[in-house]
Write an enzyme that holds these catalytic residues in place. Structure first.
Site, PDB file in Angstrom:
ATOM      1  CG  ASP A 513      43.354  43.590  45.054  1.00 38.48           C
ATOM      2  OD1 ASP A 513      43.047  42.376  45.025  1.00 38.48           O
ATOM      3  OD2 ASP A 513      44.206  44.076  44.292  1.00 38.48           O
ATOM      4  CD  GLU A 745      42.753  46.183  36.226  1.00 41.89           C
ATOM      5  OE1 GLU A 745      43.266  47.286  35.919  1.00 41.89           O
ATOM      6  OE2 GLU A 745      43.182  45.489  37.159  1.00 41.89           O
TER       7      GLU A 745
END
Ligand code: 6A9
Length: 778
Positions: A513, A745
């Protein structure tokens, strides 16, 4: 027939399936294999749910009332705001057994799942759910009782029949029954020794994705009218949803048994008692022992690690397998630019498709993500090859005629209900790393090294034969649409070169990202990670072709692409920076950018202010000097010869505390980078700009291990770094798990604290492979 051909011809390319036999039509996925996977806990977005792998299934699920600060809350869909102190599968074999523990304030629920096929069962067999509720004895009266809600819903709208005298469950255990074409007649029974009160509600609605609201409304209206916390015992005619409220004093245990093929002479009574009470206890215990034995034989941790770590390892595989879902629906695809497609909506619908897949995170991302899946399969193929092939096959069947696979799969109303509108559309210009090649490579190598039985090998080979044209198309998609200007260069297309709000325009396709790239996206870019993914893909294609076609390989010459991309000198010319000893992207770049507040005025009136990017220097074509995960891709792909001084340089970058090294794993971006921990916009916190991610650490660790086994001057150095990095990763994930109850995460690079989505049991579960020292081959 002619009409359908004409319709096919009008179908926009982007939503046209790849014209080849589907992988899932292979004989190996039919028959017993298919039936054995029919029912399962395939609804990862709910705390406990069951469905079959069929588009319109009978689905089952559990809700309960949680109590907090003297108020009741419905627990159903996994959501962070419920604030459970832990939940997840402590064991699950992906097939017929799982055990989950959920802690909600004072209450501990355990849900066990067992599937069992008898000669008399219908297709897919029977199943049982045991729900056990304990509490720690906080004294409030309302916490001494528990209200469970077990429901059945027919996605295809079939009516469900209510059992006999539901309110007297001790005399009559039948809750519901019905009939389906797939499984024949079925029955659902409730068996418990506890003193239970049962109420129900039968409803008819096509919208089964907001069942929590339905139950809540039902309860609320009863509460208002009669001051009772119980369902109204009303059955609407032809209800396709039945909810049973099961209330009792804690501690409480109840078994719910589902039998299919429940016609006459099918020994229903006997089968039910087999799947309840003591007999269920025995079967669950047996399955638990089998799970433990299989865990040890797969990962062999007993002599390597302490019980705390092994506990986390089991949760990792349990949640990976317990998180597998089945989805059915149509992706929404944005209308490609420069296409003359006409549509009333602003999107096109992909063809209706099934997807059987693991998911990154049950509460946050309970759906398929393309590049995540390759990492998931590194674990899953080692546990159950057939599940893994089935999942990869489903993904490859999603490829369109152009060789594109949508990155994020949002199939069906339940999946859609979890995604904010702006993230729904998939863009056919965007890729995502082809990590499925990582798995295929492992499988091909596994065959060469005799890791598989003869029948497993031949299944892999027939799988690859059927998959080959699809893999070629996938490879070609990357090799054409993502090409760079120079031979052997690639870049992630689709970066926004007009944005003025981003500090560095994002590269979502790469999966990384906000990892910083060239400040000014242009066609001159060369992305190092994509180049290395292409090497992996070409090399894997080459070895697949060799394996399955022996002589007379059809198709492309993948070996030459692979040779080109693994050529050390070319790589160095295009991406190596001598001064820092690091590999970089190349592009139109300046380091002199910053975000600053701009006041918007109309005339003399202040309207608002916004954070916009200022560029203080003209960008130039050059290497983009950010050291981080991208820099390590040549190391990960093992292009660097083991005797090269450049290898030593990479080891230095990795082990340097002021660059990438922390006590918890490797940072995504060097502390010395100008973008380290910088926000990308007013609303985008740093994501791949510092924190520690398990998937990349796994790849780097795999290579450290590789170089520690290869002859060469840096072998010992690689080994020492390997040992320490492995210890750090394991220690930190295990510690966080025991402190917080979850896998996370990412992990914060300063203190090692879990960050981002909790219950991220996707690639963070690779920690188990790290424990087992089971690495990916190149
Ligand atoms: C947002 C918002 C509840 C981001 O693990 C899945 C992906 C990775 O593939 C990717 O590499 N995650 C990583 O950078 C999370 C994806 C979130 C995108 C959709 C929807 C839902 O909010």
């Amino acid at each position: 027939h002619l009409i359908s051909i004409a319709e096919e011809a009008r179908r926009p390319r982007v939503v046209t399936p790849f014209p080849a036999p589907r992988i899932m039509d292979l004989p190996q996925f039919q028959g017993e294999h298919k039936e054995s996977l029919y029912w399962g806990t395939y609804r990862p977005h709910v705390y406990f749910g069951i469905r079959a792998r069929t588009p319109l299934s009978l689905v089952a699920g559990l809700m309960w009332l949680g109590v907090k600060d003297g108020r009741y809350f419905i627990r159903h869909i996994c959501q962070d705001s419920d604030d459970l102190s832990t939940y997840g599968w402590t064991s699950h074999n992906g097939r017929d057994f799982g055990h989950q523990v959920l802690v909600d304030q004072d209450m501990t629920l355990a849900t066990s799942f067992l599937k069992y096929k008898e000669d008399d069962s219908g297709y897919g067999g029977d199943w049982a759910v045991r729900i056990n509720v304990q509490n720690q004895g906080w004294n409030e009266e309302m916490q001494k009782n528990v209200h469970l809600f077990f429901y059945l819903a027919e996605e295809d709208g079939n009516a469900l029949s209510l059992g006999g005298d539901i309110l007297d469950i001790h005399e009559n255990s039948l809750l519901a029954s019905g009939s389906r074409t797939d499984i024949g007649e079925w029955q659902l029974h409730l068996k418990s020794k506890a003193d239970l009160e049962v109420h129900y509600s039968g409803l008819r609605t096509p919208h089964i994705h907001n069942l929590s609201d339905l139950v809540q409304e039902n309860l609320a209206s009863q509460l208002i009218r009669f001051n009772r916390l119980q369902l109204p015992d009303i059955y609407q005619s032809s209800s396709n949803i039945l909810v049973f409220q099961i209330s009792g004093r804690i501690p409480l245990e109840t078994d719910i048994v589902f039998v299919s093929g429940a016609g006459e002479n099918s020994r229903v009574e006997e089968r039910i008692s087999n799947l309840a009470g003591v007999s269920l206890t025995n079967q669950l215990n047996k399955k638990q022992r089998e799970f433990d034995v299989k865990f040890e034989s797969c990962f062999q941790l007993a002599d390597k690690l302490d019980s705390n770590s092994i506990h986390v390892g089991k949760a990792a595989i349990g949640n990976m397998l317990g998180g597998i879902g089945y989805f059915y629906g149509q992706s929404k695809i944005s209308i490609p630019k420069n296409s003359n497609v006409k549509s009333h909506d602003d999107f096109l619908l992909y063809w209706p498709a099934e997807l059987y897949t693991a998911v990154p995170s049950r509460p946050f991302f309970p759906r398929g993500f393309l590049w995540d899946e390759g990492f998931h399969q590194l674990l899953i193929w080692r546990w159950d090859l057939h599940i893994s092939l089935d999942i990869v096959g489903h993904w490859l069947d999603l490829i369109n005629i152009d060789g594109w696979i949508p990155r994020e799969q949002i199939l069906g109303a339940e999946a859609l209900s979890k995604v904010p509108a702006e993230f729904v559309l998939q863009h056919s210009s965007n890729g995502n790393p082809p990590t499925l090649f990582l798995v295929l490579r492992d499988l091909v190598n596994g065959i060469k090294k005799n890791k598989f039985t003869a029948s497993e090998s031949s299944e892999i080979i027939s799988f690859l034969q059927q998959a080959f044209v699809r893999l070629e198309a996938w490879f070609q998609w990357f090799n054409t649409t993502q090409l760079g200007k120079d031979v052997g260069s690639y870049y992630w297309h689709g970066r926004d070169n007009l944005t003025i709000r981003e500090l560095n325009p994002k590269t979502l396709s790469s999966g990384l990202d906000d990892y910083p790239r060239a400040s000014h996206p242009t066609e001159d870019e060369r992305h190092l990670d994509l180049r290395c993914w292409m090497l992996l893909a070409a090399d894997c294609m080459n070895s697949v072709a060799e394996l399955i076609w022996k002589e007379n390989k059809p198709g492309k010459d993948y070996a030459s692409t692979s040779n080109l991309l693994s050529d050390f000198d070319t790589l160095n010319q295009m991406h190596f920076d001598h001064a820092s000893g690091a590999y970089f992207d190349f592009g139109n770049h300046t380091e002199k950018v910053r975000l600053s507040w701009k006041e918007n005025m109309i005339g003399n009136n202040y309207v608002n202010r916004e954070l916009v990017r200022e560029v203080l220097e003209r960008p130039e074509l050059k290497l983009v000097p950010h050291v981080g995960y991208v820099s390590l891709f040549p190391f990960m792909t093992r292009i660097i010869p083991s005797e090269s001084w450049i290898l030593e340089k990479q080891l230095d970058l990795i082990s340097n505390r002021s660059i990438l090294w922390t006590n918890y794993g490797l940072r995504s971006l060097a502390k010395t980078s100008s973008m380290y921990m910088k926000r990308n916009t007013e609303h985008d916190a740093p994501y791949w700009r510092g924190p520690i991610w398990m998937n990349m650490n796994y790849m780097i660790l795999s290579s450290l291990r590789h170089y520690s086994l290869e002859n060469g001057p840096y072998r010992d150095k690689a080994r020492a770094i390997y040992e320490e990095l492995r210890d750090n990763l394991i220690r930190n994930v295990v510690k966080n798990y025991h402190q917080t109850g979850f896998l996370w995460e990412q992990y914060d690079q300063k203190q090692g604290k879990g960050k981002g989505a909790r219950v991220f049991t996707g690639w963070t579960s690779l920690v188990l492979l790290i424990m087992a020292e089971a690495y990916n081959e190149m």
